[in-house]
Design a protein around this motif. Structure first.
Motif, short mmCIF file in Angstrom:
data_model
loop_
_atom_site.label_atom_id
_atom_site.label_comp_id
_atom_site.label_asym_id
_atom_site.label_seq_id
_atom_site.Cartn_x
_atom_site.Cartn_y
_atom_site.Cartn_z
N ARG A 1 -1.89 2.61 10.76
CA ARG A 1 -0.62 2.48 10.04
C ARG A 1 -0.83 2.41 8.54
O ARG A 1 -0.06 3.00 7.77
CB ARG A 1 0.13 1.24 10.54
N ILE A 2 -1.87 1.68 8.12
CA ILE A 2 -2.17 1.62 6.69
C ILE A 2 -2.48 3.02 6.16
O ILE A 2 -1.97 3.43 5.10
CB ILE A 2 -3.37 0.68 6.43
N MET A 3 -3.31 3.75 6.87
CA MET A 3 -3.70 5.08 6.41
C MET A 3 -2.53 6.05 6.44
O MET A 3 -2.40 6.93 5.58
CB MET A 3 -4.86 5.61 7.25
N ALA A 4 -1.66 5.90 7.44
CA ALA A 4 -0.48 6.77 7.49
C ALA A 4 0.43 6.51 6.30
O ALA A 4 0.96 7.45 5.69
CB ALA A 4 0.28 6.54 8.79
N ALA A 5 0.61 5.23 5.95
CA ALA A 5 1.44 4.91 4.79
C ALA A 5 0.83 5.46 3.51
O ALA A 5 1.53 6.01 2.65
CB ALA A 5 1.60 3.39 4.67
N GLN A 6 -0.49 5.34 3.39
CA GLN A 6 -1.16 5.88 2.21
C GLN A 6 -1.03 7.40 2.13
O GLN A 6 -0.73 7.94 1.07
CB GLN A 6 -2.64 5.48 2.23
N GLU A 7 -1.24 8.06 3.24
CA GLU A 7 -1.19 9.52 3.23
C GLU A 7 0.23 10.04 3.09
O GLU A 7 0.47 11.04 2.42
CB GLU A 7 -1.83 10.08 4.52
N ALA A 8 1.19 9.37 3.74
CA ALA A 8 2.57 9.81 3.61
C ALA A 8 3.07 9.64 2.18
O ALA A 8 3.78 10.49 1.65
CB ALA A 8 3.47 9.04 4.58
N GLY A 9 2.66 8.53 1.54
CA GLY A 9 3.07 8.30 0.16
C GLY A 9 2.34 9.21 -0.80
O GLY A 9 2.95 9.89 -1.64
N ALA A 10 0.98 9.22 -0.70
CA ALA A 10 0.18 10.01 -1.63
C ALA A 10 0.20 11.50 -1.30
O ALA A 10 -0.02 12.33 -2.18
CB ALA A 10 -1.27 9.50 -1.62
N ASP B 1 0.82 -1.20 0.00
CA ASP B 1 0.00 0.00 0.00
C ASP B 1 0.86 1.25 0.00
O ASP B 1 0.56 2.24 -0.69
CB ASP B 1 -0.92 0.00 1.22
N GLY B 2 1.92 1.23 0.80
CA GLY B 2 2.77 2.41 0.90
C GLY B 2 3.48 2.74 -0.41
O GLY B 2 3.56 3.90 -0.81
N ILE B 3 3.99 1.71 -1.08
CA ILE B 3 4.71 1.94 -2.34
C ILE B 3 3.76 2.44 -3.43
O ILE B 3 4.06 3.38 -4.16
CB ILE B 3 5.43 0.66 -2.78
N SER B 4 2.59 1.78 -3.55
CA SER B 4 1.63 2.24 -4.56
C SER B 4 1.09 3.61 -4.21
O SER B 4 0.74 4.39 -5.11
CB SER B 4 0.49 1.23 -4.72
N ALA B 5 1.03 3.95 -2.91
CA ALA B 5 0.58 5.28 -2.51
C ALA B 5 1.55 6.36 -2.97
O ALA B 5 1.14 7.47 -3.33
CB ALA B 5 0.39 5.35 -1.00
N ILE B 6 2.85 6.04 -2.96
CA ILE B 6 3.82 6.99 -3.49
C ILE B 6 3.54 7.26 -4.96
O ILE B 6 3.53 8.42 -5.41
CB ILE B 6 5.25 6.46 -3.30
N GLY B 7 3.27 6.18 -5.71
CA GLY B 7 2.91 6.36 -7.11
C GLY B 7 1.62 7.15 -7.28
O GLY B 7 1.50 7.99 -8.18
N ASP B 8 0.64 6.88 -6.41
CA ASP B 8 -0.61 7.65 -6.46
C ASP B 8 -0.33 9.14 -6.25
O ASP B 8 -0.90 9.99 -6.94
CB ASP B 8 -1.57 7.16 -5.38
N GLY B 9 0.54 9.44 -5.29
CA GLY B 9 0.88 10.84 -5.02
C GLY B 9 1.56 11.49 -6.21
O GLY B 9 1.33 12.68 -6.51
N VAL B 10 2.40 10.72 -6.89
CA VAL B 10 3.05 11.24 -8.11
C VAL B 10 2.00 11.64 -9.14
O VAL B 10 2.03 12.73 -9.72
CB VAL B 10 4.02 10.18 -8.69
N THR B 11 1.02 10.75 -9.36
CA THR B 11 -0.03 11.04 -10.34
C THR B 11 -0.98 12.13 -9.85
O THR B 11 -1.46 12.95 -10.64
CB THR B 11 -0.82 9.75 -10.67
N PHE C 1 -6.41 19.45 7.36
CA PHE C 1 -7.41 18.68 6.60
C PHE C 1 -7.06 17.19 6.62
O PHE C 1 -7.92 16.34 6.88
CB PHE C 1 -7.45 19.19 5.16
N SER C 2 -5.81 16.86 6.37
CA SER C 2 -5.40 15.46 6.35
C SER C 2 -5.51 14.83 7.73
O SER C 2 -5.93 13.67 7.86
CB SER C 2 -3.97 15.36 5.83
N CYS C 3 -5.14 15.57 8.76
CA CYS C 3 -5.25 15.05 10.13
C CYS C 3 -6.70 14.70 10.45
O CYS C 3 -7.00 13.65 11.03
CB CYS C 3 -4.71 16.09 11.12
N GLY C 4 -7.62 15.58 10.05
CA GLY C 4 -9.03 15.33 10.31
C GLY C 4 -9.56 14.13 9.54
O GLY C 4 -10.26 13.28 10.10
N THR C 5 -9.23 14.03 8.26
CA THR C 5 -9.78 12.94 7.46
C THR C 5 -9.22 11.58 7.88
O THR C 5 -9.96 10.58 7.91
CB THR C 5 -9.50 13.17 5.96
N VAL C 6 -7.94 11.52 8.22
CA VAL C 6 -7.36 10.24 8.65
C VAL C 6 -7.97 9.80 9.98
O VAL C 6 -8.29 8.61 10.17
CB VAL C 6 -5.83 10.33 8.75
#
Length: 432
Positions: free
Chosen positions: A152-161, A28-38, A327-332
Motif C-alpha cells: 500500500r505504501i508503494m502504491a501510494a508512492q507510485e500513484a502519486g509520483a 507518503d502519498g501526498i508528498s509523492a504527488i509533489g514528487d511526481g510534479v517535480t 516497468f512500474s509493475c515490475g519494480t513495485v
C-alpha cells in the motif's frame, strides 16, 4: 505458522493496520504527488535551459547521487533519532528549498546550477525519509501484515509520483514554469503536518557511549555482507536500478525527439506508470503466495526487460505508455518482495543501518545509470539506451530463473516452507 496467523488466513481477516500507519500512508502519498510534479517539471525545466542530453540527464544524477554519498550515515541516524520528528523537519526543509527554486524561476535567476543544487538537496532528504519510512512501517504494523502494508505504501508512492503528480506537473508547467515547484513545497508542508500526528516516538535503541560512530555505521555493513541472500539481492537491485535510471534519465528527450510529445503529453506518458504500480500493489502479495518469492522476482525481471524492449523498438506514445506501466509493475513487485525480506530478516537494532547499506549498493546504480544513459543517448540515440537495458534485464531474468530452480531463497531461510507474504510473522519469530 502461528495459530493467530493461521486463523486470520483461514477466516480471510482484513489486515490489522493501525491509525499511525494510515497517517504515514497519507503523508507518503501526498508528498509523492509533489514528487511526481517535480519529476515531470524538472526535466522540462532542464530542456528550457539546454538541449544537451548529458546536461539534461545530469539533473537525475544530482538527485540520485546522495543515495551513494549519504546512504550509510543516514542509516545510522535512522537507528538513533526520533523518526517521526526528523522526517517532519526534513520535509519542512524540502518545502523551503522548493520555495527558493520557485522564487528563482520567477526572478529569472534560476539556471542549471540552481536546478542541480536543488535536486541534490532534495535527493539528500529523500535518502533519509525513504529509509526512515521503511524502518517505521514494521514498528507500527503487525508482522503478519507487512506485505500488504508495504504494497500500500508503494502504491501510494507510485500513484502519486507516477500518475497524479506528473499530470499536474506537466499541466502547471505549461501555465507557469514556477507553479509545479511551488505546489511541491505545499505537499511537503502537508506531509510534515501528518507526520507530526503519528504517536510513535523514539529511536530503535539508545546510542551507546562506548561504540564509535564509524564502528556503528560499519556494523550494518558487516551484517548485510555476511548474509548471502540479502547481499545477492542488493547487487541485483543495483543492476536493475542502473538500467531503469538510464531509461528514465533520457525519457524526456525520447518523448520530444522521437515521440514528438508536448510537455503535457510527456506528463500523461509518465502517468502510465501508476497503472502498473496499482496493479502490482494488489497482486504482488497474491503472486508471492502463489509462486513464492523466487517466482515473483523472475516475473519482475521479465516485465522490466519487456518494457525496455518495447521502448527500444516501438516509436509510439501508446506503446511507450504500456512499457512504462510494465516497468512500474515490475519494480513495485520487486520492492514488495525484498523490503519484506529485509524487515523480517534484519535484527531490529540494525535495521536502519543494514537498510542504508542495502540502499547504498542498490541505489548506487542510479547516478551511474543516469549518467550512462545521457552519454549513450548523445552518442547513439535514446533507442540504444533502451535496447541496452533490455539486454541487461534479459541476462538478470535468466540468472533469477536459474536461482529459482535451485530455490535459492527458501534454502537460506530458517525453514523449507514456501516464502509468502502471510508467513513473515513466523519467519521473524524463528529468527529471534
Amino acid at each position: 505458522m502461528s495459530a493467530v496467523t493461521a486463523a486470520a488466513k483461514a477466516s480471510g481477516a482484513r489486515p490489522r493496520l493501525s491509525p499511525d500507519f494510515f497517517r504515514l500512508w497519507w503523508a507518503d502519498g501526498i508528498s509523492a504527488i509533489g514528487d511526481g510534479v517535480t519529476i515531470a517539471a524538472a526535466p522540462l525545466l532542464a530542456t528550457r535551459l539546454t538541449d544537451d542530453p548529458r546536461l539534461i540527464g545530469a539533473a537525475s544524477v544530482a538527485f540520485t547521487a546522495p543515495f551513494v554519498l549519504f546512504g550509510i550515515p543516514a542509516g545510522l541516524l535512522v537507528d538513533r533519532l526520533d523518526l517521526r520528528r526528523t522526517m517532519m523537519w526534513v520535509n519542512l526543509a524540502r518545502a523551503g528549498l522548493l520555495a527558493v527554486l520557485a522564487a528563482g524561476i520567477l526572478g529569472g535567476w534560476a539556471g542549471l546550477p540552481l536546478l542541480y543544487l536543488c535536486m541534490f538537496l532534495l535527493g539528500t532528504g529523500d535518502v533519509f525519509c525513504r529509509n526512515a519510512a521503511q524502518v517505521l512501517v514494521p514498528r507500527i504494523t503487525p508482522k503478519g501484515d507487512l506485505a500488504v502494508a508495504n504494497a500500500r505504501i508503494m502504491a501510494a508512492q507510485e500513484a502519486g509520483a507516477g500518475f497524479v503528480g506528473p499530470l499536474i506537473g506537466a499541466l502547471l508547467f505549461g501555465v507557469a514554469v514556477a507553479l509545479p515547484f511551488g505546489l511541491d513545497a505545499v505537499t511537503f508542508l502537508c506531509s510534515a503536518m501528518l507526520l507530526s500526528r503519528i504517536r510513535y516516538r523514539g529511536p530503535a535503541t539508545a546510542p551507546t557511549a562506548t561504540a564509535g560512530v564509524l564502528s556503528e555505521m560499519l556494523a550494518g555493513a558487516r551484517w548485510l555482507w555476511r548474509h548471502s541472500l540479502l547481499r545477492s539481492l542488493a547487487l541485483l537491485s543495483c543492476l536493475i536500478n542502473l538500467a531503469g535510471s538510464a531509461m528514465l534519465a533520457v525519457l524526456v528527450v525520447h518523448s520530444t525527439e522521437v515521440l514528438h510529445l508536448s510537455p503535457f503529453g510527456y506528463g500523461v506518458m509518465l502517468a502510465c506508470q501508476a497503472v502498473g504500480a496499482v496493479l502490482a500493489s494488489r497482486f504482488a502479495p497474491v503472486l508471492t503466495d502463489r509462486f513464492g518469492r523466487e517466482g515473483a522476482l523472475v516475473a519482475t525481471a521479465v516485465l522490466i526487460a519487456t518494457s525496455e524492449l518495447v521502448l527500444a523498438t516501438a516509436p509510439s506514445p501508446y506503446a511507450a505508455g504500456v512499457a512504462l506501466a510494465l516497468f512500474s509493475c515490475g519494480t513495485v513487485t520487486w520492492n514488495v518482495v525484498v523490503v519484506v525480506l529485509r524487515q523480517t530478516l534484519v535484527p531490529t537494532h540494525l535495521l536502519g543501518r543494514a537498510n542504508s547499506v542495502y540502499r547504498l549498493i542498490a541505489w548506487g546504480g542510479l547516478p551511474i545509470g543516469a549518467a550512462t544513459g545521457g552519454v549513450l543517448a548523445a552518442a547513439a540515440g535514446t533507442p540504444a539506451v533502451f535496447g541496452a537495458g533490455a539486454a541487461a534485464m534479459g541476462v538478470i531474468a535468466v540468472a533469477l530463473l536459474l536461482g529459482a530452480r535451485r530455490h535459492w531463497i527458501r534454502r537460506i531461510e530458517p525453514d523449507a516452507r514456501p516464502a509468502t507474504g502471510h508467513d513473515v510473522e513466523d519467519r521473524a519469530k524463528d529468527e529471534r
